[in-house]
Design an enzyme around this catalytic site. Structure first.
Site, PDB file in Angstrom:
ATOM      1  N   GLY A 167       0.834  -1.200   0.000  1.00  0.00           N
ATOM      2  CA  GLY A 167       0.000   0.000   0.000  1.00  0.00           C
ATOM      3  C   GLY A 167       0.864   1.242   0.000  1.00  0.00           C
ATOM      4  O   GLY A 167       1.983   1.222   0.501  1.00  0.00           O
ATOM      5  N   GLY A 177       0.654   5.706   0.203  1.00  0.00           N
ATOM      6  CA  GLY A 177      -0.151   6.905   0.349  1.00  0.00           C
ATOM      7  C   GLY A 177       0.680   8.090   0.760  1.00  0.00           C
ATOM      8  O   GLY A 177       1.900   7.989   0.888  1.00  0.00           O
ATOM      9  N   ALA A 178       0.001   9.211   0.952  1.00  0.00           N
ATOM     10  CA  ALA A 178       0.709  10.454   1.254  1.00  0.00           C
ATOM     11  C   ALA A 178       1.534  10.346   2.544  1.00  0.00           C
ATOM     12  O   ALA A 178       2.634  10.856   2.627  1.00  0.00           O
ATOM     13  CB  ALA A 178      -0.279  11.596   1.356  1.00  0.00           C
ATOM     14  N   SER A 179       0.978   9.681   3.532  1.00  0.00           N
ATOM     15  CA  SER A 179       1.662   9.668   4.822  1.00  0.00           C
ATOM     16  C   SER A 179       2.659   8.530   4.955  1.00  0.00           C
ATOM     17  O   SER A 179       3.518   8.559   5.825  1.00  0.00           O
ATOM     18  CB  SER A 179       0.659   9.559   5.963  1.00  0.00           C
ATOM     19  OG  SER A 179       0.307   8.211   6.165  1.00  0.00           O
ATOM     20  N   GLY A 180       2.573   7.552   4.122  1.00  0.00           N
ATOM     21  CA  GLY A 180       3.494   6.439   4.283  1.00  0.00           C
ATOM     22  C   GLY A 180       3.216   5.287   3.357  1.00  0.00           C
ATOM     23  O   GLY A 180       2.351   5.350   2.497  1.00  0.00           O
ATOM     24  N   THR A 181       3.972   4.241   3.592  1.00  0.00           N
ATOM     25  CA  THR A 181       3.902   3.074   2.732  1.00  0.00           C
ATOM     26  C   THR A 181       3.752   1.842   3.611  1.00  0.00           C
ATOM     27  O   THR A 181       4.357   1.772   4.676  1.00  0.00           O
ATOM     28  CB  THR A 181       5.203   2.963   1.908  1.00  0.00           C
ATOM     29  OG1 THR A 181       5.477   4.240   1.321  1.00  0.00           O
ATOM     30  CG2 THR A 181       5.075   1.939   0.810  1.00  0.00           C
ATOM     31  N   VAL A 182       2.947   0.906   3.155  1.00  0.00           N
ATOM     32  CA  VAL A 182       2.756  -0.325   3.920  1.00  0.00           C
ATOM     33  C   VAL A 182       3.400  -1.492   3.168  1.00  0.00           C
ATOM     34  O   VAL A 182       3.223  -1.620   1.955  1.00  0.00           O
ATOM     35  CB  VAL A 182       1.259  -0.600   4.190  1.00  0.00           C
ATOM     36  CG1 VAL A 182       1.085  -1.851   5.034  1.00  0.00           C
ATOM     37  CG2 VAL A 182       0.620   0.592   4.871  1.00  0.00           C
ATOM     38  N   LYS A 194       4.247  -0.489   8.476  1.00  0.00           N
ATOM     39  CA  LYS A 194       3.837   0.821   7.959  1.00  0.00           C
ATOM     40  C   LYS A 194       4.985   1.782   8.177  1.00  0.00           C
ATOM     41  O   LYS A 194       5.420   1.996   9.306  1.00  0.00           O
ATOM     42  CB  LYS A 194       2.582   1.281   8.710  1.00  0.00           C
ATOM     43  CG  LYS A 194       2.003   2.586   8.211  1.00  0.00           C
ATOM     44  CD  LYS A 194       0.567   2.759   8.689  1.00  0.00           C
ATOM     45  CE  LYS A 194       0.421   3.955   9.606  1.00  0.00           C
ATOM     46  NZ  LYS A 194      -0.953   4.395   9.813  1.00  0.00           N
ATOM     47  N   ASP A 198     -12.824   6.095  12.340  1.00  0.00           N
ATOM     48  CA  ASP A 198     -12.796   5.931  10.882  1.00  0.00           C
ATOM     49  C   ASP A 198     -13.226   4.520  10.501  1.00  0.00           C
ATOM     50  O   ASP A 198     -12.578   3.846   9.698  1.00  0.00           O
ATOM     51  CB  ASP A 198     -11.392   6.257  10.358  1.00  0.00           C
ATOM     52  CG  ASP A 198     -11.397   6.629   8.867  1.00  0.00           C
ATOM     53  OD1 ASP A 198     -12.485   6.885   8.309  1.00  0.00           O
ATOM     54  OD2 ASP A 198     -10.307   6.658   8.273  1.00  0.00           O
TER      55      ASP A 198
HETATM   56  N1  G5X Z   1      -1.842  -5.822   9.046  1.00  0.00           N
HETATM   57  C1  G5X Z   1      -2.472  -1.278   8.054  1.00  0.00           C
HETATM   58  C2  G5X Z   1      -2.446   0.147  10.012  1.00  0.00           C
HETATM   59  C3  G5X Z   1      -2.977  -0.909  13.243  1.00  0.00           C
HETATM   60  C4  G5X Z   1      -2.821  -0.965  14.729  1.00  0.00           C
HETATM   61  C5  G5X Z   1      -0.695   0.352  14.594  1.00  0.00           C
HETATM   62  C6  G5X Z   1      -2.693   1.133   7.811  1.00  0.00           C
HETATM   63  C7  G5X Z   1      -2.715  -0.273   5.879  1.00  0.00           C
HETATM   64  C8  G5X Z   1      -2.918   0.079   3.348  1.00  0.00           C
HETATM   65  C9  G5X Z   1      -2.771  -0.726   4.538  1.00  0.00           C
HETATM   66  C10 G5X Z   1      -2.654  -2.089   4.543  1.00  0.00           C
HETATM   67  C11 G5X Z   1      -2.413  -3.871   6.170  1.00  0.00           C
HETATM   68  C12 G5X Z   1      -2.570  -4.886   5.238  1.00  0.00           C
HETATM   69  C13 G5X Z   1      -2.440  -6.219   5.650  1.00  0.00           C
HETATM   70  C14 G5X Z   1      -2.070  -5.504   7.776  1.00  0.00           C
HETATM   71  C15 G5X Z   1      -2.559  -1.411   6.671  1.00  0.00           C
HETATM   72  C16 G5X Z   1      -2.536  -0.003   8.611  1.00  0.00           C
HETATM   73  C17 G5X Z   1      -2.366   0.241  11.198  1.00  0.00           C
HETATM   74  C18 G5X Z   1      -2.288   0.329  12.643  1.00  0.00           C
HETATM   75  C19 G5X Z   1      -1.367  -0.911  15.138  1.00  0.00           C
HETATM   76  C20 G5X Z   1      -0.833   0.409  13.091  1.00  0.00           C
HETATM   77  C21 G5X Z   1      -2.784   1.001   6.446  1.00  0.00           C
HETATM   78  N2  G5X Z   1      -3.579   1.205   3.420  1.00  0.00           N
HETATM   79  N3  G5X Z   1      -2.535  -2.510   5.819  1.00  0.00           N
HETATM   80  N4  G5X Z   1      -2.197  -6.503   6.921  1.00  0.00           N
HETATM   81  N5  G5X Z   1      -2.171  -4.204   7.417  1.00  0.00           N
HETATM   82  O1  G5X Z   1      -2.466  -0.254   2.305  1.00  0.00           O
HETATM   83  O2  G5X Z   1      -2.970   1.480  13.071  1.00  0.00           O
END
Ligand code: G5X
Length: 496
Positions: A230, A232-237, A252, A342
């Site tokens: 993933g 986005g503006a604030s970061g990358t996952v 993240k 959210d």
């Molecule tokens: N685990 C996770 C987050 C959760 C509580 C602190 C934000 C994305 C994306 C995202 C994809 C995934 C995908 C698969 C997991 C995200 C978060 C968070 C917390 C502990 C961090 C964004 N937008 N994931 N597995 N996360 O692409 O707030």
């Protein structure tokens, strides 16, 4: 390995199918007005003050000194606002809120303008999914018997395409489904006797604080094989391999320099470190790598609930199962004075075992015993509770409203008003209250009642998470393990 669909009980018949993904007619018929809003009736030339909003109920110990008041007048005869800031006039022009609607609820228009104008000035800080997919042409039945589907998925170019272990491309709705955040417009008290609000932290203080939280050392040695899932503006996952355990984790990464709301980042880590629950994506660790903050968490490979609602037709038993899991997460959070703020299908992740977990606490609020209500405007317009939209002070019940909207997503594939501009959606939430559900009569009476309990405008009448967990609708829940097949099927659809 081939999926076996024969080992699950037959699903209830598919309902409310066809047009769920089709464009909804634009001619939105005006819904019955909320009777409670007499004070908002345009009588004579009404001077509407932007900041001195009347509290419906007295709130004790709230600051009463205000700054920055905009005086906007409304002439009901001409249907024109007077003294409106340029930026608002522009927003209003592009909003599709008709002159008639403006005339009917001028105060609601000002409420949502004040709100949305503030948010649109903020750089985008949340959602990451930048990939898109081609227009879906159908949904698969989320039952054991999966109909042949023809889903056009445009694969993300930078996405690793591969077998069962590869992270699936993440679905994306239009940009307008992204979260927004505004500063409270009510003044920040500087000296009100009661110290209810903390002073804003400086960047240096934030870094200092972060250093007390994060783990020392280089995460690049502990986590390998990072693959982006993933952006986005604030970061990358990323998905990564945790060397010490061999398990997959999600990471993240956020560049602190680019964070307009650094307090929220600290909040996310501090709150989530303390609040671990089986229905929440659990925080595992965090690191500071130069200017970057890494947050390590559990990885869920089954995609988001958005994928499921947009690509499959869910039956009531499946909806009840998802709702129950989310209610459990919310009961836990609310008992611990945390509001997620959210709740939407994008923030519900699915495990390949059928587990359902709430994620993305980037906007959560930790309430203190002295301060149980908030006035910062946060969330995603289409899912926002009326009390948020109309800028009343709010509490944990905002998550319950959003849960109700998310239940509508599971019925109709998208939230109410998604074809509207965000500003008009806010206006409609403010003025219509409980949204209309197409074919509501086709839902079971217990489901209808459940929705009514979530989508109740009066927050005192709206159920709490604990109350909802005792609701008869949740007895319809299918076992979570039975969701495995659907999750796998949707995932496979998305991969190919
Ligand atoms: N685990 C996770 C987050 C959760 C509580 C602190 C934000 C994305 C994306 C995202 C994809 C995934 C995908 C698969 C997991 C995200 C978060 C968070 C917390 C502990 C961090 C964004 N937008 N994931 N597995 N996360 O692409 O707030």
């Amino acid at each position: 390995m081939a999926d076996q669909y024969g080992d699950t009980p037959p699903a209830p018949p598919v309902r409310l199918t066809s047009a769920a993904r089709d464009p909804i007619p634009v001619d939105q018929k005006p819904l019955p007005k909320e009777p409670e809003s007499e004070e908002k009736k345009p009588k004579k030339q009404k001077q509407v003050k932007s900041n001195q909003k009347k509290q419906e109920k007295p709130v004790i110990s709230e600051p009463s000194n205000f700054e920055h008041t905009i005086h906007v007048g409304f002439d009901p005869l001409t249907g024109e606002f007077t003294g409106m800031p340029e930026s608002w006039a522009k927003l209003l022009q592009g909003s599709n809120i008709s002159k008639n609607e403006q005339q009917q609820h001028p105060q609601a228009v000002l409420d949502v303008l004040r709100f949305y104008d503030g948010s649109s000035k903020q750089p985008e800080t949340t959602k990451y999914m930048t990939n898109f997919k081609g227009g879906p042409t159908g949904k698969i039945a989320a039952g054991p018997k999966l109909q042949q589907s023809h889903i056009a998925v445009t694969p993300k170019t930078n996405e690793p395409v591969g077998g069962d272990d590869a992270p699936p491309p993440i679905a994306s709705r239009p940009d307008k489904t992204k979260s927004i955040y505004t500063q409270p417009i009510e003044a920040k008290p500087t000296a009100t006797g009661e110290k209810v609000k903390k002073k804003k932290m400086t960047d240096a203080e934030i870094l200092e604080k972060l250093r007390t939280i994060v783990t020392m050392g280089d995460p690049n040695k502990k986590y390998t094989d990072l693959q982006k899932i993933g952006q986005g503006a604030s970061g990358t996952v990323y998905i990564a391999n945790e060397v010490s355990t061999g398990r997959e984790v999600a990471i993240k990464q956020m560049n602190l320099q680019q964070q307009p709301k650094k307090e929220l980042i600290i909040n996310e880590i501090i709150v989530m470190r303390e609040n671990q629950n089986p229905n929440i994506v659990n925080y595992l660790d965090s690191y500071l790598v130069g200017e970057e903050l890494w947050v390590v968490m559990e990885y869920l490979a089954g995609g988001s609930l958005t994928d499921l609602v947009t690509e499959a037709v869910m039956n009531e038993g499946q909806i009840a199962a998802v709702v129950r899991e989310v209610c459990q997460a919310l009961e836990f959070l609310h008992d611990n004075n945390v509001i997620h703020r959210d709740i939407k299908s994008d923030n519900i992740l699915l495990g390949m075992d059928g587990s359902i977990k709430l994620t993305d606490f980037g906007f959560c609020a930790q309430l203190s015993p002295e301060r149980r209500i908030r006035d910062t405007m946060v969330g995603t317009p289409y899912w926002m509770a009326p009390e948020v939209v109309t800028r009343k002070q709010y509490g944990p019940k905002v998550d319950i409203w959003s849960l109700g909207i998310m239940a509508i997503e599971m019925i109709e594939a998208e939230p109410p008003y998604l074809n509207e501009t965000p500003l008009r959606a806010l206006y409609l939430i403010a003025t219509n209250g409980k949204p209309e559900i197409k074919d509501k009569h086709k839902l079971s009476p217990v489901f209808q009642d459940f929705l009514d309990k979530c989508l109740e405008v009066d927050t005192d009448k709206r159920c709490s998470a604990s109350e909802l967990l005792r609701h008869p609708f949740l007895r319809l829940s299918v076992p979570l393990a039975s969701l495995k097949h659907v999750i796998r099927e949707v995932r496979n659809q998305r991969m190919h």
